[in-house]
Enzyme design. Sequence first.
Site, PDB file in Angstrom:
ATOM      1  CG  ASN A  19      -2.593   1.827  -5.597  1.00  0.00           C
ATOM      2  OD1 ASN A  19      -2.891   2.505  -4.617  1.00  0.00           O
ATOM      3  ND2 ASN A  19      -3.070   0.605  -5.793  1.00  0.00           N
ATOM      4  CE  LYS A  21      -0.966  -1.827  -4.083  1.00  0.00           C
ATOM      5  NZ  LYS A  21      -0.788  -3.245  -4.273  1.00  0.00           N
ATOM      6  CG  HIS A 103      -6.381  -2.496  -6.123  1.00  0.00           C
ATOM      7  ND1 HIS A 103      -5.970  -3.580  -5.371  1.00  0.00           N
ATOM      8  CD2 HIS A 103      -5.292  -2.077  -6.808  1.00  0.00           C
ATOM      9  CE1 HIS A 103      -4.681  -3.790  -5.595  1.00  0.00           C
ATOM     10  NE2 HIS A 103      -4.250  -2.886  -6.461  1.00  0.00           N
ATOM     11  CD  GLU A 105      -3.751  -4.521  -2.620  1.00  0.00           C
ATOM     12  OE1 GLU A 105      -3.866  -3.323  -2.322  1.00  0.00           O
ATOM     13  OE2 GLU A 105      -2.721  -5.001  -3.139  1.00  0.00           O
ATOM     14  CD  GLU A 175      -3.583  -3.336 -10.705  1.00  0.00           C
ATOM     15  OE1 GLU A 175      -2.495  -2.757 -10.746  1.00  0.00           O
ATOM     16  OE2 GLU A 175      -4.258  -3.421  -9.666  1.00  0.00           O
ATOM     17  N   GLY A 181       2.202  -7.282  -6.220  1.00  0.00           N
ATOM     18  CA  GLY A 181       3.027  -7.324  -5.013  1.00  0.00           C
ATOM     19  C   GLY A 181       3.800  -8.615  -4.854  1.00  0.00           C
ATOM     20  CB  SER A 220       5.397  -7.248 -10.059  1.00  0.00           C
ATOM     21  OG  SER A 220       4.887  -7.830  -8.879  1.00  0.00           O
ATOM     22  N   GLY A 241       2.324  -0.072  -7.937  1.00  0.00           N
ATOM     23  CA  GLY A 241       2.182  -0.071  -6.482  1.00  0.00           C
ATOM     24  C   GLY A 241       3.531   0.168  -5.816  1.00  0.00           C
TER      25      GLY A 241
HETATM   26  P1  PGA Z   1       2.495  -3.723  -7.303  1.00  0.00           P
HETATM   27  O1  PGA Z   1       0.973  -3.260  -7.118  1.00  0.00           O
HETATM   28  O2  PGA Z   1       3.088  -2.819  -8.365  1.00  0.00           O
HETATM   29  O3  PGA Z   1       3.129  -3.524  -5.961  1.00  0.00           O
HETATM   30  O4  PGA Z   1       2.466  -5.140  -7.737  1.00  0.00           O
HETATM   31  C1  PGA Z   1       0.184  -2.877  -8.205  1.00  0.00           C
HETATM   32  C2  PGA Z   1      -1.205  -2.566  -7.741  1.00  0.00           C
HETATM   33  O5  PGA Z   1      -1.677  -3.231  -6.816  1.00  0.00           O
HETATM   34  O6  PGA Z   1      -1.876  -1.662  -8.270  1.00  0.00           O
END
Ligand code: PGA
Length: 264
Positions: A19, A21, A103, A105, A175, A181, A220, A241
């Site tokens: 992903n 983003k 997601h 976000e 998630e 993140g 992460s 991500g």
């Molecule tokens: P991250 O994001 O691996 O940077 O924690 C995962 C995601 O938001 O799908």
Amino acid sequence: MKIAERTQVKQAKGLIVANWKLNGSMAMATDWLADFNELMHSHPLKEVTIVVCPPYPYIPLLSASALRVGAQNISLHDQGAFTGEVSTAMLADFNVEYVIVGHSERRTLFSETSDMVAKKAALALMSGLTPIVCVGETLEQRDSDCTFKVLDEQLAALLAQLSPVQCSKVMIAYEPIWAIGTGKTASAEQADAVHQWIEKWFMDHGVPSEFSVPVIYGGSVKPSNAASILSKPSIKGVLVGGASLKAKEFFEIANAWHVASHDE
Ligand code: PGA
């Protein structure tokens, strides 16, 4: 590929999803693809399905490659006066096979409700796309023992829009918001407990036992923790991500599926 065939593929193999983003550029996407292809050429990963979800403009570049492509979001509408939106049918025109919906976000920054997320999942299925539906709790919710209450609300909204058999064509991405993140990963045991709970939730809500709903983990994930996370049989893949922006790191994560044992 028809949905039924895809369902078999996703159950047989690990699903490793990038992903990106709101990151990347034409130069980055071109280099990433060249680097990733080179790694795959020297060390083919046959037991995983690799899906890359770039920002919309880079979809044609990636869908011309051998990789599977996903989108990061879709519109709730098919067509019409909805400036800035992209429909599932438009994505299908570019060989997009997957779409991330819900997601965290999008839920927090763009006010998407569980009902909207479930409607998007239904629309994706109607266009032949596999929705990757994200669910997960905040740290506050986990600390107050509300994880399963939150998941129950998010999953129940899905079941309000989809039949149990349609649910079996969906992928769930667990998630935990506190792990996205932040560099803080859920331990393999924490993720495993939630994944098993989600699998049971679907069975208790009428999804036929011959169609288990695959649950992947996100938050992460990096080369150093991927093998431990993927060693749990309940964890059918990962949604990555930050670490997916470097072809080598993403490749190492995908390779961890081969390293981890999967004696189910
Ligand atoms: P991250 O994001 O691996 O940077 O924690 C995962 C995601 O938001 O799908």
